[in-house]
Design a protein around this motif. Sequence first.
Motif, PDB file in Angstrom:
ATOM      1  N   TYR A 114      14.028   0.438  10.300  1.00  0.00           N
ATOM      2  CA  TYR A 114      13.268   0.429   8.969  1.00  0.00           C
ATOM      3  C   TYR A 114      14.226   0.907   7.765  1.00  0.00           C
ATOM      4  N   ASN A 160      10.194  14.353   8.464  1.00  0.00           N
ATOM      5  CA  ASN A 160       9.375  13.638   9.276  1.00  0.00           C
ATOM      6  C   ASN A 160      10.079  12.132   9.640  1.00  0.00           C
ATOM      7  N   PHE A 161      10.582  11.754   8.552  1.00  0.00           N
ATOM      8  CA  PHE A 161      11.503  10.399   8.579  1.00  0.00           C
ATOM      9  C   PHE A 161      12.597  10.715   7.993  1.00  0.00           C
ATOM     10  N   MET A 165      13.360   7.799   4.711  1.00  0.00           N
ATOM     11  CA  MET A 165      12.944   8.474   3.425  1.00  0.00           C
ATOM     12  C   MET A 165      14.346   8.674   2.419  1.00  0.00           C
ATOM     13  N   ARG A 168      15.127   4.719   1.572  1.00  0.00           N
ATOM     14  CA  ARG A 168      13.923   4.105   0.644  1.00  0.00           C
ATOM     15  C   ARG A 168      14.169   4.452  -0.779  1.00  0.00           C
ATOM     16  N   ARG A 286       1.199   7.930  15.930  1.00  0.00           N
ATOM     17  CA  ARG A 286       3.022   7.574  15.312  1.00  0.00           C
ATOM     18  C   ARG A 286       3.606   8.895  14.851  1.00  0.00           C
ATOM     19  N   THR A 291       3.106  11.648  10.091  1.00  0.00           N
ATOM     20  CA  THR A 291       3.485  10.901   9.026  1.00  0.00           C
ATOM     21  C   THR A 291       2.456  10.862   7.977  1.00  0.00           C
ATOM     22  N   CYS A 292       2.879  10.609   6.682  1.00  0.00           N
ATOM     23  CA  CYS A 292       2.008  10.716   5.670  1.00  0.00           C
ATOM     24  C   CYS A 292       0.799   9.831   5.647  1.00  0.00           C
ATOM     25  N   VAL A 293       1.072   8.939   6.403  1.00  0.00           N
ATOM     26  CA  VAL A 293       0.107   7.573   6.437  1.00  0.00           C
ATOM     27  C   VAL A 293      -0.822   7.718   7.618  1.00  0.00           C
ATOM     28  N   SER A 449       3.309   0.144   6.903  1.00  0.00           N
ATOM     29  CA  SER A 449       4.743   0.387   6.218  1.00  0.00           C
ATOM     30  C   SER A 449       5.678  -0.660   6.284  1.00  0.00           C
ATOM     31  N   PHE A 455       5.207   0.873  -1.548  1.00  0.00           N
ATOM     32  CA  PHE A 455       4.739   2.102  -0.613  1.00  0.00           C
ATOM     33  C   PHE A 455       4.558   3.301  -1.890  1.00  0.00           C
TER      34      PHE A 455
END
Length: 486
Positions: A114, A160-161, A165, A168, A286, A291-293, A449, A455
Amino acid sequence: MIKKILKDPTLFHQKCYIQGEWVNADSNKALDVTNPATGETIGTVPMCCAEETRKAIKAAEEARYEWQAKTAGDRSRIIRRWHDLMMEHQEDLAIIMTAEQGKPMAESRGEIAYAAAFFEWFAEEGKRIYGDVIPQTVQSQRLVVIKQPIGVVAAITPWNFPSAMITRKAGAAIAVGCSIVVKPAKATPYSALAIAELAHRAGIPRGVFNVITGSSSAIGGEMTANPLVRKITFTGSTAVGKKLMRDASDTMKRVSMELGGNAPFIVFDDADLDAAVEGAVVSKYRNTGQTCVCTNRFLVQSGIYDAFCQKLADAVQKMKVGNGLEGETQQGPMIDMAALKKVEEHVADALAKGGRLVTGGKRHALGGSFYEPTVIADATEEMLISTEETFGPLAPVLKFETEDEAIHKANKTEFGLAAYFYTRDMARTWRVGEKLESGMVGINTGLISNPVAPFGGVKESGNGREGSKYGVDDYLEIKYLCMAGI
Ligand SMILES: NC(=O)c1ccc[n+]([C@@H]2O[C@H](COP(=O)([O-])OP(=O)(O)OC[C@H]3O[C@@H](n4cnc5c(N)ncnc54)[C@H](O)[C@@H]3O)[C@@H](O)[C@H]2O)c1
Ligand SMILES: O=C[C@H](O)CS(=O)(=O)O
């Protein structure tokens, strides 16, 4: 020792990457990095402060002119190579990520792909930064609009990512000709430093991509105050985002904020129940709910409420909790004990206010920051889960009767990042999709995502968009040229 299990141990760096050099803090101080699954120290990284940050920003300022003068095609080829190198080293990068962040290897491999996809995407988008020729209102004039890179970008990213992050942001910024200084989270610096190693190998020029570790407040303070920085891009909590936004206003920096969430997941009576449960597991658990989502609260219509709660609990109980580096682990540890204690607080609060424990509800037998995936029924709007982001493996399920009630409850939060709903009614799809106050909406899916899609959130979940064709806008300035005497 993590280097022993890497095919390419040179991907593992314990120094900052500034102006193409691997450097320690001026003070030679360092901070420990631990594996959240075992509590063992993986290594250290420099404890840099304002002075080192000034050096990194100066390096980025000096590097940007030659970089922005390259053709978009030249920049694209180098960024594409960066993507290719990430994919070539996907397994090693995933091991580094799981060791420092804790997520299962399958999720780490997924995040690397990703993350690399943002480089692939922006390597192409960077070649399509078009301007305008405006029909003149005076015959002897020509009115032209061009877009130019904003300049030095400062990026602050969460744990967290730890890869996606960064890419992106950096993919978009660097593709359009900016330079960037990245401050990763203290907990997960090694993924960022591995991306820096591959930047060097890909041919990203010295000073264009820099990674600095250390004191968040000192580094962040310099980033927001230094006039050479023209853009702050932040991913993290809303509280920190607000502070950075305030501080950046002193020098009128552009800011983009990817902040906290409190995603609702609505299931209507007419939904495909099994599909809804499958989507619920993905959107809730997940990255162990970090995760923020992630769904923060489930809103389920009364007709299927009991069946949904039981089916969800049945699926959750099958999940394997363990060290992300081992076998078929599906749920890793929380990032730290503070994160675990927040989940415990939300569980205790929900049970004290009438919630009914369906499964989980306590620390896992593995100890440390492992927590049992949890489902609580009979949740209500009076509970902390309705107003605070849990950021852990807790699924509280509220009940509703009507569509209007579901939308009202879903929107009753200062956040607006992601929302989800399941229905087979096409007309309802449009009604609910348009009324939800959220930057992103998943309809009959719990996984939204995608690098090609915008996003970002509304309300206190932030501003700006990352990924997609919109993702470059935050790194460009629009300039109007008025030519007379033609
Ligand atoms: N919207 C998104 O895309 C997105 C993605 C991931 C995480 N998040 C949010 O991030 C939060 C979890 O991540 P976190 O715990 O790392 O968030 P956090 O805000 O505590 O930290 C994020 C980053 O900010 C840094 N930081 C903290 N205080 C700072 C300061 N005073 N000055 C400068 N930098 C500072 C941290 O070191 C870290 O690098 C959650 O709220 C989650 O929803 C949002
Ligand atoms: O935490 C939120 C990140 O943006 C992860 S993802 O983009 O949803 O995968």
